[in-house]
Design a protein around this motif. Structure first.
Motif, PDB file in Angstrom:
ATOM      1  N   ARG A  39     -21.824  -6.691  -7.976  1.00 44.98           N
ATOM      2  CA  ARG A  39     -23.320  -6.764  -8.502  1.00 44.98           C
ATOM      3  C   ARG A  39     -23.479  -6.069  -9.702  1.00 44.98           C
ATOM      4  O   ARG A  39     -24.030  -6.382 -10.650  1.00 44.98           O
ATOM      5  CB  ARG A  39     -24.282  -6.271  -7.412  1.00 44.98           C
ATOM      6  CG  ARG A  39     -24.387  -6.978  -5.983  1.00 44.98           C
ATOM      7  CD  ARG A  39     -25.662  -6.701  -5.209  1.00 44.98           C
ATOM      8  NE  ARG A  39     -25.495  -5.320  -4.709  1.00 44.98           N
ATOM      9  CZ  ARG A  39     -25.133  -4.878  -3.598  1.00 44.98           C
ATOM     10  NH1 ARG A  39     -24.312  -5.746  -3.121  1.00 44.98           N
ATOM     11  NH2 ARG A  39     -24.863  -3.704  -3.295  1.00 44.98           N
ATOM     12  N   GLU A  41     -21.212  -5.393 -11.949  1.00 50.76           N
ATOM     13  CA  GLU A  41     -20.605  -6.163 -12.938  1.00 50.76           C
ATOM     14  C   GLU A  41     -21.549  -7.312 -13.687  1.00 50.76           C
ATOM     15  O   GLU A  41     -21.568  -7.399 -14.965  1.00 50.76           O
ATOM     16  CB  GLU A  41     -19.237  -6.875 -12.553  1.00 50.76           C
ATOM     17  CG  GLU A  41     -18.077  -6.178 -12.336  1.00 50.76           C
ATOM     18  CD  GLU A  41     -16.797  -6.825 -11.947  1.00 50.76           C
ATOM     19  OE1 GLU A  41     -17.056  -8.154 -11.778  1.00 50.76           O
ATOM     20  OE2 GLU A  41     -15.777  -6.547 -11.977  1.00 50.76           O
ATOM     21  N   ALA A  42     -22.138  -8.075 -12.673  1.00 50.54           N
ATOM     22  CA  ALA A  42     -23.030  -9.165 -13.153  1.00 50.54           C
ATOM     23  C   ALA A  42     -24.037  -8.415 -14.051  1.00 50.54           C
ATOM     24  O   ALA A  42     -24.387  -9.337 -15.138  1.00 50.54           O
ATOM     25  CB  ALA A  42     -23.317  -9.726 -11.744  1.00 50.54           C
ATOM     26  N   TYR A  43     -24.825  -7.487 -13.581  1.00 50.32           N
ATOM     27  CA  TYR A  43     -26.003  -7.162 -14.482  1.00 50.32           C
ATOM     28  C   TYR A  43     -25.450  -6.364 -15.669  1.00 50.32           C
ATOM     29  O   TYR A  43     -26.184  -6.579 -16.608  1.00 50.32           O
ATOM     30  CB  TYR A  43     -26.866  -5.973 -13.441  1.00 50.32           C
ATOM     31  CG  TYR A  43     -27.449  -6.678 -12.341  1.00 50.32           C
ATOM     32  CD1 TYR A  43     -28.518  -7.608 -12.784  1.00 50.32           C
ATOM     33  CD2 TYR A  43     -27.234  -6.442 -11.211  1.00 50.32           C
ATOM     34  CE1 TYR A  43     -29.199  -8.350 -11.536  1.00 50.32           C
ATOM     35  CE2 TYR A  43     -27.959  -6.987 -10.041  1.00 50.32           C
ATOM     36  CZ  TYR A  43     -28.770  -7.936 -10.219  1.00 50.32           C
ATOM     37  OH  TYR A  43     -29.570  -8.452  -8.999  1.00 50.32           O
ATOM     38  N   TYR A  45     -23.091  -7.465 -17.385  1.00 46.91           N
ATOM     39  CA  TYR A  45     -22.801  -8.549 -18.258  1.00 46.91           C
ATOM     40  C   TYR A  45     -24.045  -9.098 -18.884  1.00 46.91           C
ATOM     41  O   TYR A  45     -23.996  -9.582 -20.055  1.00 46.91           O
ATOM     42  CB  TYR A  45     -22.231  -9.702 -17.336  1.00 46.91           C
ATOM     43  CG  TYR A  45     -21.621 -10.920 -18.009  1.00 46.91           C
ATOM     44  CD1 TYR A  45     -20.501 -10.970 -18.401  1.00 46.91           C
ATOM     45  CD2 TYR A  45     -22.227 -12.008 -17.976  1.00 46.91           C
ATOM     46  CE1 TYR A  45     -19.855 -12.250 -18.968  1.00 46.91           C
ATOM     47  CE2 TYR A  45     -21.826 -13.156 -18.423  1.00 46.91           C
ATOM     48  CZ  TYR A  45     -20.762 -13.201 -19.074  1.00 46.91           C
ATOM     49  OH  TYR A  45     -20.277 -14.515 -19.618  1.00 46.91           O
TER      50      TYR A  45
ATOM     51  N   ARG B  39     -20.815 -10.231  -7.530  1.00 50.50           N
ATOM     52  CA  ARG B  39     -21.451 -10.935  -8.654  1.00 50.50           C
ATOM     53  C   ARG B  39     -22.473 -11.953  -8.144  1.00 50.50           C
ATOM     54  O   ARG B  39     -23.512 -12.243  -8.631  1.00 50.50           O
ATOM     55  CB  ARG B  39     -20.228 -11.339  -9.519  1.00 50.50           C
ATOM     56  CG  ARG B  39     -19.597 -10.213 -10.182  1.00 50.50           C
ATOM     57  CD  ARG B  39     -18.686 -10.780 -11.376  1.00 50.50           C
ATOM     58  NE  ARG B  39     -17.609 -11.593 -10.979  1.00 50.50           N
ATOM     59  CZ  ARG B  39     -16.398 -11.434 -10.372  1.00 50.50           C
ATOM     60  NH1 ARG B  39     -16.109 -10.004 -10.291  1.00 50.50           N
ATOM     61  NH2 ARG B  39     -15.498 -12.267 -10.025  1.00 50.50           N
ATOM     62  N   TYR B  43     -26.450 -12.891  -9.148  1.00 53.41           N
ATOM     63  CA  TYR B  43     -26.993 -13.872  -9.710  1.00 53.41           C
ATOM     64  C   TYR B  43     -27.844 -14.885  -8.814  1.00 53.41           C
ATOM     65  O   TYR B  43     -28.993 -15.453  -9.090  1.00 53.41           O
ATOM     66  CB  TYR B  43     -26.001 -14.854 -10.197  1.00 53.41           C
ATOM     67  CG  TYR B  43     -25.180 -14.312 -11.453  1.00 53.41           C
ATOM     68  CD1 TYR B  43     -25.530 -13.919 -12.535  1.00 53.41           C
ATOM     69  CD2 TYR B  43     -23.694 -14.025 -11.435  1.00 53.41           C
ATOM     70  CE1 TYR B  43     -24.884 -13.421 -13.586  1.00 53.41           C
ATOM     71  CE2 TYR B  43     -23.270 -13.248 -12.351  1.00 53.41           C
ATOM     72  CZ  TYR B  43     -24.015 -13.066 -13.829  1.00 53.41           C
ATOM     73  OH  TYR B  43     -23.194 -12.451 -14.739  1.00 53.41           O
ATOM     74  N   ASP B 182     -21.212 -22.234  -9.177  1.00 50.04           N
ATOM     75  CA  ASP B 182     -20.993 -21.200  -9.936  1.00 50.04           C
ATOM     76  C   ASP B 182     -22.378 -20.644 -10.137  1.00 50.04           C
ATOM     77  O   ASP B 182     -23.326 -21.452 -10.791  1.00 50.04           O
ATOM     78  CB  ASP B 182     -20.152 -21.329 -11.224  1.00 50.04           C
ATOM     79  CG  ASP B 182     -19.777 -19.971 -11.726  1.00 50.04           C
ATOM     80  OD1 ASP B 182     -20.507 -18.849 -11.681  1.00 50.04           O
ATOM     81  OD2 ASP B 182     -18.802 -19.782 -12.241  1.00 50.04           O
ATOM     82  N   ASN B 184     -23.400 -18.223 -11.866  1.00 54.06           N
ATOM     83  CA  ASN B 184     -23.831 -17.587 -13.403  1.00 54.06           C
ATOM     84  C   ASN B 184     -23.640 -18.918 -14.302  1.00 54.06           C
ATOM     85  O   ASN B 184     -22.437 -19.491 -14.384  1.00 54.06           O
ATOM     86  CB  ASN B 184     -22.506 -16.676 -13.724  1.00 54.06           C
ATOM     87  CG  ASN B 184     -22.553 -16.132 -15.176  1.00 54.06           C
ATOM     88  OD1 ASN B 184     -23.668 -16.695 -15.898  1.00 54.06           O
ATOM     89  ND2 ASN B 184     -21.746 -15.430 -15.587  1.00 54.06           N
ATOM     90  N   SER B 187     -20.825 -18.563 -17.327  1.00 53.12           N
ATOM     91  CA  SER B 187     -19.329 -18.231 -16.958  1.00 53.12           C
ATOM     92  C   SER B 187     -18.684 -19.456 -17.780  1.00 53.12           C
ATOM     93  O   SER B 187     -19.391 -20.441 -17.953  1.00 53.12           O
ATOM     94  CB  SER B 187     -19.111 -18.318 -15.582  1.00 53.12           C
ATOM     95  OG  SER B 187     -19.164 -19.734 -15.180  1.00 53.12           O
TER      96      SER B 187
END
Lengths: 249, 249
Positions: A39, A41-43, A45, B39, B43, B182, B184, B187
């Motif tokens: 989680r 990592e996603a934020y 990014y 991740r 999202y 996906d 994201n 990506s």
């Protein structure tokens, strides 16, 4: 440790990812800590994996609040013990603010594994791992409620990075000030904390130490804190994420 | 399986999280699959954890593309095998589109564990787990390159949910059409695929089957596909995320 080519577009992120996996093997990181890392990592990014002004301002306020605190404590969990042990311990040793191990997925095995990391990097002040000093905070329902009498239990300011919302609310109910590091500006923790540093914990401690060192006495710290507005900071972080997506449209 | 109270504000998310952790214990899910799941959680949270119009349109186009394909294949990894085995296998059995196990963190142990899940839910067409039929796709550098001669190797359309960017690019270089799921929209996979379903895989297969069943012959499928614009869909997904943050400002 897996070998990751330096030219991989996500090399740094992959290296950190594998450090977290190795941390699980050595029982420092909880299994659910891997999911939490994803989680994050996603934020991260979404804010371009860098420290923004809204984080700098929050870090300066956090340094001031820790400076002025009568009894500040830095809470440590498995993920922080893997992600930034050296910088965190350097900050603790230099400022004489103790580190307290406090875990959601608590077990003796994990307490011991994290204590070993703390010792490896020469932490001077480690709390939370001696049952003689255990107290409970009733307002926290998870095993996070087990705290150290000399630490979180009697603290006026608690620095709780990578946090769960329930604990932040429980600490607030006990009239403690909470500083958090959380990459999701909309999380319950981010919304409830007094100071929310929306940044990757890996980047925070060196900046926090620099900020702490630059404080010019109590009145300077008080001035920094009186200017600080956490809601404004959270809005800036959300605007950044929004603009990140807008730029790609 | 951990017991999670039904009234917990994040009960469903916690249940799925623990299913993924159990999947790691039984070797179905790779350790890095836990981080990938985190991740996805982040999202999914940003789109309100529900299926939007941009996903419905992509699902309809995906159904049409699979319907028209000469040789379609559904790629299976550890996370999909835990998250939606029944719905995925039901879709495969009803449409006679084979499932191919294709793993980034490939090992015999994991291949066998996933094969067992497929058998448990009565999958009729399982590929990828018989070394007699192995071929390699040179354009993919990871162990993902090992594919089944009867499956991905000769496929014209590959459905690759929860994907890594490298494989999508490798498959495209081999002139295959790629459909992905996906969360994201930014990506590499989302950007490179022919059809990107920005949604949680847990919600996708029942809708995909319904859409597939409603196709009224080849000309209907061709009409659906000719109307479809993946860039427009990706923009809609990004706009949704942007507006989610705007509403909180």
């Amino acid at each position: 440790m897996v070998d990751i080519p330096n030219d991989h577009p996500r090399a740094e992120s992959l290296r950190v990812r594998h450090a977290i996996i190795d941390g699980m093997h050595s029982k420092i990181v909880a299994e659910a800590g891997l999911i939490a890392h994803g989680r994050g990592e996603a934020y991260d990014y979404l804010i371009g994996e860098k420290t923004h002004d809204f984080a700098i301002d929050a870090i300066d306020a956090a340094a001031a609040m820790l400076y002025l605190a009568k009894h500040p404590v830095l809470s440590v969990n498995g993920n922080t013990a893997v992600l930034c042990p050296e910088d965190m311990i350097k900050f603790s040793n230099k400022t004489r603010i103790p580190l307290e191990i406090n875990l959601f997925y608590r077990s003796d095995e994990r307490m011991n594994a994290i204590t070993e990391v703390m010792k490896k990097y020469n932490a001077n002040l480690i709390l939370g791992n001696n049952s003689e000093y255990y107290e409970e905070i009733d307002e926290i329902s998870s095993l996070r409620r087990v705290v150290d009498k000399r630490g979180i239990y009697s603290a006026d300011v608690v620095f709780v990075p990578l946090e769960d919302g329930d604990r932040t609310i429980g600490l607030k109910k006990n009239n403690k000030k909470v500083i958090t590091v959380d990459l999701n500006p909309l999380s319950r923790t981010s919304q409830q904390a007094d100071i929310t540093i929306v940044d990757n914990i890996i980047r925070v401690f060196p900046l926090l130490l620099k900020s702490f060192d630059s404080i010019d006495g109590r009145s300077d710290a008080e001035a920094i804190l009186s200017r600080y507005d956490n809601n404004k900071i959270l809005k800036s972080a959300m605007e950044k994420i929004t603009s990140y997506f807008k730029d790609k449209l």
